[in-house]
Write a protein that holds these residues in place. Structure first.
Motif, PDB file in Angstrom:
ATOM      1  N   ALA A 195       0.818  -1.218   0.000  1.00 48.93           N
ATOM      2  CA  ALA A 195       0.000   0.000   0.000  1.00 48.93           C
ATOM      3  C   ALA A 195       0.848   1.263   0.000  1.00 48.93           C
ATOM      4  O   ALA A 195       0.535   2.228  -0.703  1.00 48.93           O
ATOM      5  CB  ALA A 195      -0.960  -0.005   1.193  1.00 48.93           C
ATOM      6  N   THR A 196       1.939   1.269   0.759  1.00 51.99           N
ATOM      7  CA  THR A 196       2.786   2.458   0.815  1.00 51.99           C
ATOM      8  C   THR A 196       3.453   2.710  -0.531  1.00 51.99           C
ATOM      9  O   THR A 196       3.510   3.852  -1.007  1.00 51.99           O
ATOM     10  CB  THR A 196       3.850   2.316   1.922  1.00 51.99           C
ATOM     11  N   THR A 197       3.912   1.647  -1.178  1.00 53.73           N
ATOM     12  CA  THR A 197       4.551   1.779  -2.492  1.00 53.73           C
ATOM     13  C   THR A 197       3.566   2.330  -3.517  1.00 53.73           C
ATOM     14  O   THR A 197       3.894   3.244  -4.285  1.00 53.73           O
ATOM     15  CB  THR A 197       5.083   0.408  -2.963  1.00 53.73           C
ATOM     16  N   ALA A 243       0.767   3.997  -2.905  1.00 55.33           N
ATOM     17  CA  ALA A 243       0.403   5.365  -2.518  1.00 55.33           C
ATOM     18  C   ALA A 243       1.490   6.355  -2.953  1.00 55.33           C
ATOM     19  O   ALA A 243       1.177   7.437  -3.465  1.00 55.33           O
ATOM     20  CB  ALA A 243       0.176   5.443  -1.016  1.00 55.33           C
ATOM     21  N   ASN A 244       2.747   5.975  -2.775  1.00 55.00           N
ATOM     22  CA  ASN A 244       3.843   6.863  -3.196  1.00 55.00           C
ATOM     23  C   ASN A 244       3.803   7.130  -4.694  1.00 55.00           C
ATOM     24  O   ASN A 244       4.058   8.245  -5.134  1.00 55.00           O
ATOM     25  CB  ASN A 244       5.200   6.271  -2.800  1.00 55.00           C
ATOM     26  N   LYS A 245       3.474   6.109  -5.477  1.00 55.20           N
ATOM     27  CA  LYS A 245       3.361   6.298  -6.929  1.00 55.20           C
ATOM     28  C   LYS A 245       2.247   7.279  -7.271  1.00 55.20           C
ATOM     29  O   LYS A 245       2.306   7.962  -8.287  1.00 55.20           O
ATOM     30  CB  LYS A 245       3.089   4.964  -7.622  1.00 55.20           C
ATOM     31  N   LEU A 246       1.223   7.314  -6.424  1.00 50.12           N
ATOM     32  CA  LEU A 246       0.080   8.203  -6.656  1.00 50.12           C
ATOM     33  C   LEU A 246       0.260   9.578  -6.016  1.00 50.12           C
ATOM     34  O   LEU A 246      -0.572  10.462  -6.207  1.00 50.12           O
ATOM     35  CB  LEU A 246      -1.194   7.554  -6.110  1.00 50.12           C
ATOM     36  N   GLY A 247       1.313   9.723  -5.220  1.00 45.29           N
ATOM     37  CA  GLY A 247       1.558  11.002  -4.561  1.00 45.29           C
ATOM     38  C   GLY A 247       0.683  11.246  -3.352  1.00 45.29           C
ATOM     39  O   GLY A 247       0.330  12.386  -3.058  1.00 45.29           O
ATOM     40  N   CYS A 248       0.315  10.169  -2.663  1.00 41.66           N
ATOM     41  CA  CYS A 248      -0.488  10.306  -1.441  1.00 41.66           C
ATOM     42  C   CYS A 248       0.052   9.330  -0.400  1.00 41.66           C
ATOM     43  O   CYS A 248       1.040   8.647  -0.636  1.00 41.66           O
ATOM     44  CB  CYS A 248      -1.971  10.054  -1.723  1.00 41.66           C
TER      45      CYS A 248
END
Length: 99
Positions: free
Chosen positions: A47-49, A51-56
């Motif tokens: 989830a963190t990976t 989310a980081n790709k999405l900028g959140c």
């Protein structure tokens, strides 16, 4: 007695499995089924990976995919891309509905 619970995330370990899982869930008339499956894929990918790709952050992503939040089509497409999937349309080869 051991309490073994089934966790689909453990089995979402290949592109083919993820693709088929999302395809079958998308065929269900209840959109919350697809959103739950997409959440499973996000968790399988990290989830963190994602989310980081999405900028959140991961909490924001989780809130976005909540079926009660009624995420926008644009948000769903963004998450699909972030997990390495895309949406395609084709005539059905067979009835994919569950039940």
């Amino acid at each position: 007695m051991e309490n073994d619970t089934f966790d689909i995330v453990e089995y979402l370990d290949s592109e083919e499995t993820i693709s088929e899982y999302l395809t079958v869930s998308f065929a269900d008339p209840d959109p919350s089924v697809f959103l739950a499956a997409l959440t499973d894929v996000v968790n399988a990918r990290g989830a963190t990976t994602v989310a980081n790709k999405l900028g959140c952050d991961a909490d924001n992503l989780s809130e976005t995919l909540n079926s009660e939040a009624n995420p926008s089509f644009q948000a769903v497409i963004g998450v699909l891309r972030a997990v390495g999937m895309e949406l395609r349309f084709r005539p059905p080869k067979e009835d994919l509905t569950l039940g």
